[in-house]
Motif scaffolding. Structure first.
Motif, mmCIF file in Angstrom:
data_model
loop_
_atom_site.group_PDB
_atom_site.id
_atom_site.type_symbol
_atom_site.label_atom_id
_atom_site.label_comp_id
_atom_site.label_asym_id
_atom_site.label_seq_id
_atom_site.Cartn_x
_atom_site.Cartn_y
_atom_site.Cartn_z
ATOM 1 N N LEU A 54 6.365 -1.424 18.068
ATOM 2 C CA LEU A 54 5.872 -1.636 16.701
ATOM 3 C C LEU A 54 5.751 -0.310 15.956
ATOM 4 O O LEU A 54 6.082 -0.224 14.770
ATOM 5 N N ALA A 55 5.291 0.729 16.636
ATOM 6 C CA ALA A 55 5.192 2.046 16.004
ATOM 7 C C ALA A 55 6.573 2.553 15.596
ATOM 8 O O ALA A 55 6.731 3.169 14.535
ATOM 9 N N SER A 56 7.590 2.262 16.425
ATOM 10 C CA SER A 56 8.954 2.688 16.076
ATOM 11 C C SER A 56 9.465 1.962 14.838
ATOM 12 O O SER A 56 10.394 2.427 14.183
ATOM 13 N N ALA A 57 8.849 0.825 14.513
ATOM 14 C CA ALA A 57 9.213 0.057 13.314
ATOM 15 C C ALA A 57 8.237 0.337 12.170
ATOM 16 O O ALA A 57 8.235 -0.369 11.168
ATOM 17 N N GLY A 58 7.389 1.366 12.334
ATOM 18 C CA GLY A 58 6.500 1.777 11.254
ATOM 19 C C GLY A 58 5.151 1.080 11.215
ATOM 20 O O GLY A 58 4.444 1.145 10.211
ATOM 21 N N PHE A 59 4.747 0.440 12.304
ATOM 22 C CA PHE A 59 3.463 -0.260 12.326
ATOM 23 C C PHE A 59 2.610 0.297 13.453
ATOM 24 O O PHE A 59 2.925 0.126 14.625
ATOM 25 N N ALA A 66 -11.560 -6.587 9.283
ATOM 26 C CA ALA A 66 -11.187 -6.263 7.892
ATOM 27 C C ALA A 66 -9.671 -6.221 7.726
ATOM 28 O O ALA A 66 -9.134 -6.717 6.733
ATOM 29 N N ALA A 67 -8.972 -5.631 8.716
ATOM 30 C CA ALA A 67 -7.506 -5.565 8.642
ATOM 31 C C ALA A 67 -6.911 -6.965 8.695
ATOM 32 O O ALA A 67 -5.934 -7.259 7.997
ATOM 33 N N ALA A 68 -7.488 -7.825 9.535
ATOM 34 C CA ALA A 68 -6.997 -9.200 9.647
ATOM 35 C C ALA A 68 -7.082 -9.924 8.311
ATOM 36 O O ALA A 68 -6.166 -10.657 7.930
ATOM 37 N N LYS A 69 -8.173 -9.703 7.598
ATOM 38 C CA LYS A 69 -8.341 -10.336 6.284
ATOM 39 C C LYS A 69 -7.438 -9.730 5.230
ATOM 40 O O LYS A 69 -7.165 -10.360 4.212
ATOM 41 N N ALA A 70 -6.977 -8.498 5.475
ATOM 42 C CA ALA A 70 -6.166 -7.783 4.481
ATOM 43 C C ALA A 70 -4.676 -7.806 4.810
ATOM 44 O O ALA A 70 -3.931 -6.916 4.397
ATOM 45 N N TYR A 72 -3.094 -7.966 7.996
ATOM 46 C CA TYR A 72 -2.666 -7.332 9.242
ATOM 47 C C TYR A 72 -1.536 -8.109 9.918
ATOM 48 O O TYR A 72 -0.515 -7.539 10.293
ATOM 49 N N TYR A 73 -1.715 -9.414 10.087
ATOM 50 C CA TYR A 73 -0.721 -10.221 10.818
ATOM 51 C C TYR A 73 0.609 -10.302 10.082
ATOM 52 O O TYR A 73 1.670 -10.321 10.714
ATOM 53 N N ASP A 74 0.593 -10.328 8.765
ATOM 54 C CA ASP A 74 1.844 -10.324 7.999
ATOM 55 C C ASP A 74 2.582 -9.009 8.193
ATOM 56 O O ASP A 74 3.800 -8.990 8.385
ATOM 57 N N ARG A 75 1.848 -7.897 8.161
ATOM 58 C CA ARG A 75 2.479 -6.584 8.362
ATOM 59 C C ARG A 75 3.012 -6.445 9.782
ATOM 60 O O ARG A 75 4.095 -5.891 9.989
ATOM 61 N N LYS A 76 2.268 -6.972 10.738
ATOM 62 C CA LYS A 76 2.731 -6.915 12.128
ATOM 63 C C LYS A 76 3.991 -7.751 12.302
ATOM 64 O O LYS A 76 4.954 -7.312 12.939
ATOM 65 N N ARG A 77 4.013 -8.944 11.740
ATOM 66 C CA ARG A 77 5.188 -9.823 11.824
ATOM 67 C C ARG A 77 6.410 -9.156 11.183
ATOM 68 O O ARG A 77 7.518 -9.232 11.713
#
Length: 160
Positions: A54-59, A66-70, A72-77
């Motif tokens: 994930l870090a190699s893909a910029g995450f 707080a991240a989950a509400k903002a 987080y899961y969309d950015r991870k996906r």
């Protein structure tokens, strides 16, 4: 628990005691800077590898409420899609191996199901979808030199 047969395009990395890469210790275990050489759980390999991919893909975010509400899961996906690979497990959770596969290549069946294979499609897809480059980038990010001589279509079991 149910048995499954999987077909996917990628690399067989072996397991904790038969790691199929140049980066292994005298006992056959993974010897990588990001993987502890103690008696860590097998699951640690997958979770640590996922962080690196994930870090190699910029995450590189850590989960927080707080991240989950903002988003987080969309950015991870989104990062998972950019990465284009995933680490799957083979075998049983008590004794499993790892398989680095191109995202979208995996097919599976269970119990009495049957999987029909299209050899022309299997030859076309790796090049058409850029799977070799994605797998090569993932191996570089992970610092793994597999003993397998290039990506291949793999059949592997899982039970769990």
């Amino acid at each position: 628990m149910s048995p499954r047969a999987h077909l996917a395009y990628g690399y067989d990395l072996g397991g904790a005691e038969d790691f199929k890469a140049a980066e292994r210790d005298e006992y056959g275990s993974p010897k990588l800077p990001w993987f502890p050489d103690d008696d860590s759980e097998v699951d640690d390999f997958g979770s640590e590898a996922e962080k690196i991919l994930l870090a190699s893909a910029g995450f590189a975010e850590e989960w927080t409420p707080a991240a989950a509400k903002a988003g987080y899961y969309d950015r991870k996906r989104d990062a998972e899609k950019r990465c284009g690979v995933e680490l799957d497990t083979s075998g049983h959770y008590d004794h499993c191996g790892w398989v680095l596969i191109a995202k979208g290549s995996e097919q599976s069946v269970e119990w009495s199901q049957v999987m029909a294979l299209d050899s022309a499609e299997m030859q076309r897809r790796p090049a058409a979808e850029g799977w070799d480059a994605k797998l090569r980038d993932a191996l570089t990010a992970l610092g793994i030199t597999p003993t397998q001589d290039g990506p291949k279509w793999l059949v592997y079991p899982s039970y769990g």
